[in-house]
Write an enzyme that holds these catalytic residues in place. Structure first.
Site, PDB file in Angstrom:
ATOM      1  N   GLN A 196       0.864  -1.184   0.000  1.00 10.10           N
ATOM      2  CA  GLN A 196       0.000   0.000   0.000  1.00 10.10           C
ATOM      3  C   GLN A 196       0.899   1.233   0.000  1.00 10.10           C
ATOM      4  O   GLN A 196       1.457   1.622   1.034  1.00 10.10           O
ATOM      5  CB  GLN A 196      -0.911  -0.022   1.219  1.00 10.10           C
ATOM      6  N   ARG A 216      -4.273   3.885   4.459  1.00 14.29           N
ATOM      7  CA  ARG A 216      -3.563   4.576   3.383  1.00 14.29           C
ATOM      8  C   ARG A 216      -3.986   4.012   2.029  1.00 14.29           C
ATOM      9  O   ARG A 216      -4.501   2.885   1.942  1.00 14.29           O
ATOM     10  CB  ARG A 216      -2.060   4.448   3.569  1.00 14.29           C
ATOM     11  N   ALA A 237     -11.566   2.700   4.436  1.00 15.36           N
ATOM     12  CA  ALA A 237     -10.625   1.845   3.726  1.00 15.36           C
ATOM     13  C   ALA A 237      -9.774   2.638   2.731  1.00 15.36           C
ATOM     14  O   ALA A 237      -9.934   3.850   2.556  1.00 15.36           O
ATOM     15  CB  ALA A 237     -11.387   0.724   3.019  1.00 15.36           C
ATOM     16  N   HIS A 238      -8.883   1.902   2.041  1.00 13.16           N
ATOM     17  CA  HIS A 238      -7.922   2.557   1.158  1.00 13.16           C
ATOM     18  C   HIS A 238      -8.607   3.240  -0.030  1.00 13.16           C
ATOM     19  O   HIS A 238      -9.593   2.764  -0.570  1.00 13.16           O
ATOM     20  CB  HIS A 238      -6.841   1.591   0.677  1.00 13.16           C
ATOM     21  N   ASN A 239      -8.042   4.405  -0.373  1.00 11.74           N
ATOM     22  CA  ASN A 239      -8.469   5.193  -1.530  1.00 11.74           C
ATOM     23  C   ASN A 239      -9.886   5.758  -1.415  1.00 11.74           C
ATOM     24  O   ASN A 239     -10.469   6.189  -2.405  1.00 11.74           O
ATOM     25  CB  ASN A 239      -8.340   4.385  -2.832  1.00 11.74           C
TER      26      ASN A 239
END
Length: 348
Positions: A196, A216, A237-239
């Protein structure tokens, strides 16, 4: 500490009516005493207002007419006025400038002279921290992070490497900013972890509640836009991207690459699937599952109403057969349509 009503009005605006007097603190409408001030949010609290023993009340113009003999502050929005008055009575604690001897600070850091690095805090290498920040005990700030001015990281917050925090941000105890997103690829008989490599960016005036996690990004960044407010125990969560001034209540879960617009509100325990978009000014009820994109602003909810276990079991039996019911209804509709056409056809 006490303030006169005149002093409060001079600081916060509004209009003083009735006797000027000292008030020592804010109190609930039904519990306030003669040296305390309470607020009346709306006319539905009229009875409590008339019975209240508060020395002063914050009210709207419409309600002020019902209280000719009371000390009042008249405001357009008593709830907002209460919030500002609470800040006047309880201002944020100023940082104690300097680095505590029991703090650990890495190489190449630039830390504002007015900022506080408390005991047992750990700051990695090449970190930038602005002015008037409070980095409280047990905080860990990873290598290469950038932190703006007037930021408070409460005890035991962890900010992973490379994350960016703007001005006037607060992150409450136990939260983790920039942990790895849940990125995995299936490799025949096991999961292969995807690095990540993005960051988390918290823009100005963001607040993050206790024990919340913001992952991240996998490649691009996870971004919480200016003024957004995130409650306790939220998983981002990511993004994910959260729009400006959006407020998210506790226990919400937001899956990867979801984009929530500006000035939205999200009720507690709502859940969002990944890779969807939610329009600006959308309001999601508590416990709602958001399973597809919302393109038009409005109020949305999908919670099932509370009912007794007996009623739930009875209804659940029917829910299991809904597909059969739909097929039967469609068949009946076809038969009715056929019957209707046969009646309309001319007879010889």
């Amino acid at each position: 500490m006490s303030y006169t009503l005149e002093h409060i009005v001079a600081q916060l605006g509004g209009e003083l009516r009735g006797q000027n007097r000292d008030v020592s603190r804010l109190a609930p409408l039904d519990l306030a005493g003669a040296d305390e001030i309470a607020f009346v949010a709306s006319a539905k609290f009229r009875r409590q207002m008339l019975d209240s023993a508060a020395g002063a009340l914050i009210v709207t113009e419409a309600l002020a007419a019902e209280l000719p003999d009371r000390s009042l502050i008249v405001a357009a929005d008593p709830y907002l006025y209460f919030a500002r008055l609470a800040t006047l009575f309880h201002p944020p604690k100023a940082p104690r400038a300097g680095i505590h001897p029991r703090a650990v600070v890495g190489e190449g850091c630039r830390i504002g002279e007015s900022s506080e690095i408390a005991a047992n805090a750990t700051v990695g290498d090449n970190v930038v921290i602005g002015e008037r920040c409070r980095i409280m005990p047990g905080v860990v700030v990873g290598d290469g992070c950038q932190i703006g001015d007037d930021v408070t990281l409460y005890p035991n917050v962890t900010v992973y490497h490379g994350c960016v925090i703007g001005d006037r941000v607060g992150v409450h105890s136990g939260s983790v900013i920039g942990g790895d997103g849940f990125g995995l690829a299936w490799d025949k008989d096991h999961w292969f972890k995807i690095p990540q490599t993005g960051r988390v960016v918290l823009e100005d005036d963001v607040e993050i509640g206790a024990n919340t996690t913001v992952d991240r990004g996998a490649l691009a960044d996870t971004v919480i836009r200016k003024g957004a407010k995130i409650d306790n125990l939220v998983q981002i969560a990511h993004n994910v991207e959260i729009g400006e001034h959006t407020a998210i209540a506790g226990c919400v879960g937001i899956a990867g690459s979801t984009k929530i617009g500006a000035r939205c509100t999200v009720g507690g325990a709502a859940m969002f699937v990944g890779h969807i978009e939610v329009a600006d000014r959308t309001h999601i009820g508590g416990g709602t599952l958001v399973s597809k994109s919302i393109k038009e602003a409005g109020n949305y909810a999908s919670s099932y109403p509370l009912q007794s276990m007996k009623d739930w079991l009875s209804n659940a039996v029917h829910v299991r057969h809904l597909d059969d019911f739909v097929k039967r209804v469609k068949q009946l509709e076809r038969e009715l349509e056929t019957l209707k056409k046969s009646k309309e056809e001319p007879h010889e």
